[in-house]
Write a protein that holds these residues in place. Sequence first.
Motif, PDB file in Angstrom:
ATOM      1  N   UNK A  34       0.815  -1.206  -0.016  1.00 43.97           N
ATOM      2  CA  UNK A  34      -0.023  -0.042  -0.046  1.00 43.97           C
ATOM      3  C   UNK A  34       0.877   1.322   0.169  1.00 43.97           C
ATOM      4  N   UNK A  35       2.029   1.204   0.739  1.00 48.29           N
ATOM      5  CA  UNK A  35       2.833   2.404   0.983  1.00 48.29           C
ATOM      6  C   UNK A  35       3.426   2.676  -0.457  1.00 48.29           C
ATOM      7  N   UNK A  36       3.858   1.318  -1.158  1.00 47.10           N
ATOM      8  CA  UNK A  36       4.935   1.486  -2.127  1.00 47.10           C
ATOM      9  C   UNK A  36       3.739   2.041  -3.440  1.00 47.10           C
ATOM     10  N   UNK A  37       2.698   1.592  -3.570  1.00 47.04           N
ATOM     11  CA  UNK A  37       1.867   2.077  -4.432  1.00 47.04           C
ATOM     12  C   UNK A  37       1.001   3.229  -4.522  1.00 47.04           C
ATOM     13  N   UNK A  38       0.652   3.462  -3.167  1.00 46.31           N
ATOM     14  CA  UNK A  38      -0.222   4.816  -3.139  1.00 46.31           C
ATOM     15  C   UNK A  38       0.212   5.779  -2.327  1.00 46.31           C
ATOM     16  N   UNK A 163      11.880   9.049 -22.496  1.00 43.39           N
ATOM     17  CA  UNK A 163      11.349   8.145 -23.151  1.00 43.39           C
ATOM     18  C   UNK A 163       9.706   8.445 -23.285  1.00 43.39           C
ATOM     19  N   UNK A 164       9.192   7.579 -24.307  1.00 46.61           N
ATOM     20  CA  UNK A 164       7.838   7.679 -24.293  1.00 46.61           C
ATOM     21  C   UNK A 164       6.873   7.141 -23.187  1.00 46.61           C
ATOM     22  N   UNK A 165       7.616   6.238 -22.476  1.00 47.24           N
ATOM     23  CA  UNK A 165       6.898   5.521 -21.444  1.00 47.24           C
ATOM     24  C   UNK A 165       7.930   5.376 -20.314  1.00 47.24           C
ATOM     25  N   UNK A 166       8.198   6.549 -19.608  1.00 44.02           N
ATOM     26  CA  UNK A 166       9.068   6.367 -18.635  1.00 44.02           C
ATOM     27  C   UNK A 166       8.885   5.683 -17.441  1.00 44.02           C
ATOM     28  N   UNK A 167       9.539   4.818 -16.759  1.00 44.79           N
ATOM     29  CA  UNK A 167       9.568   4.243 -15.764  1.00 44.79           C
ATOM     30  C   UNK A 167      10.203   4.716 -14.348  1.00 44.79           C
ATOM     31  N   UNK A 168       9.170   4.711 -13.262  1.00 42.80           N
ATOM     32  CA  UNK A 168      10.253   5.457 -12.109  1.00 42.80           C
ATOM     33  C   UNK A 168      11.417   4.365 -11.461  1.00 42.80           C
ATOM     34  N   UNK A 169      12.534   4.981 -11.004  1.00 42.64           N
ATOM     35  CA  UNK A 169      13.327   4.020 -10.612  1.00 42.64           C
ATOM     36  C   UNK A 169      13.392   3.828  -9.054  1.00 42.64           C
ATOM     37  N   UNK A 170      12.321   4.513  -8.427  1.00 39.18           N
ATOM     38  CA  UNK A 170      11.996   4.182  -6.934  1.00 39.18           C
ATOM     39  C   UNK A 170      10.665   4.867  -6.761  1.00 39.18           C
ATOM     40  N   UNK A 171       9.770   4.343  -5.942  1.00 37.63           N
ATOM     41  CA  UNK A 171      10.107   3.115  -5.125  1.00 37.63           C
ATOM     42  C   UNK A 171      10.153   1.802  -5.951  1.00 37.63           C
TER      43      UNK A 171
END
Length: 248
Positions: A34-38, A163-171
């Motif tokens: 929950x903490x990581x996603x929200x 990039x067109x679809x950047x991804x977070x490095x964290x969390x």
Amino acid sequence: MEETISLKEIVDVLKKRMKMILLITVIAAAISGVVSFFVLTPIYQSSTQLLVNQSQSDQQYVDVNQVRTNVELINTYNEIIKSPFILDKVIDELSLEQTHAELNGQVNVTSAQNSQVIEVTVEDPNPSKAAEIANGIASVFQTEIVEIMNVDNVNILSVADVSDDPSPVKPNPTLNIAIAIVIGLMVGVGLAFLLEYMDNTIKTEHDIEKHLGLPVLGTIARMPEEETKATRRRTRQMAMRGETIESK
């Protein structure tokens, strides 16, 4: 007398408290998810590379000593890039609403051993802003190093882009949940043994021998509840008929 614990006792404690251990582990994993996603803000990363080469005035005299000198300058350049002098100019140029100390915390400058390439990495909740800051730092540093060191030996090797679809490095939710599961298991097992250690009640004949040091002469078996109810029912029926219970 020194007490010892056997492997069987350890297994028995774990079996006895297994539900509690699993419950704590599941709760820890759920909280971490929950903490990581929200709750945690996603952080994006963008990088640019700078090449430190021979100064332009000495282009015709490229030799090993010149390259070695440039490599030795890398550590100095790494410090200058993150200095308030450079970062304040980047803040003014990009109109950033933060101090140089805050910007310094977002910037990481690295270089491989014996390499003339410096990599400037910026982290920010906004991927476009991270790329903009990285390119701004590279541009300002390339311009200001000429006056600071009186040399013109820095070129931008690659610019930061999005990039067109950047991804977070964290969390990293997967890693966080895995860590939470391990911690949950450790806490659950530790709590299980703590509760077992604090439980000084006597439940079995083994506990009597262990805690009191007295031999067990005999035990009284516990009658199942169904048999107890059946016996009481037969006793009441016989009493109503005026019969006596014959002992067998």
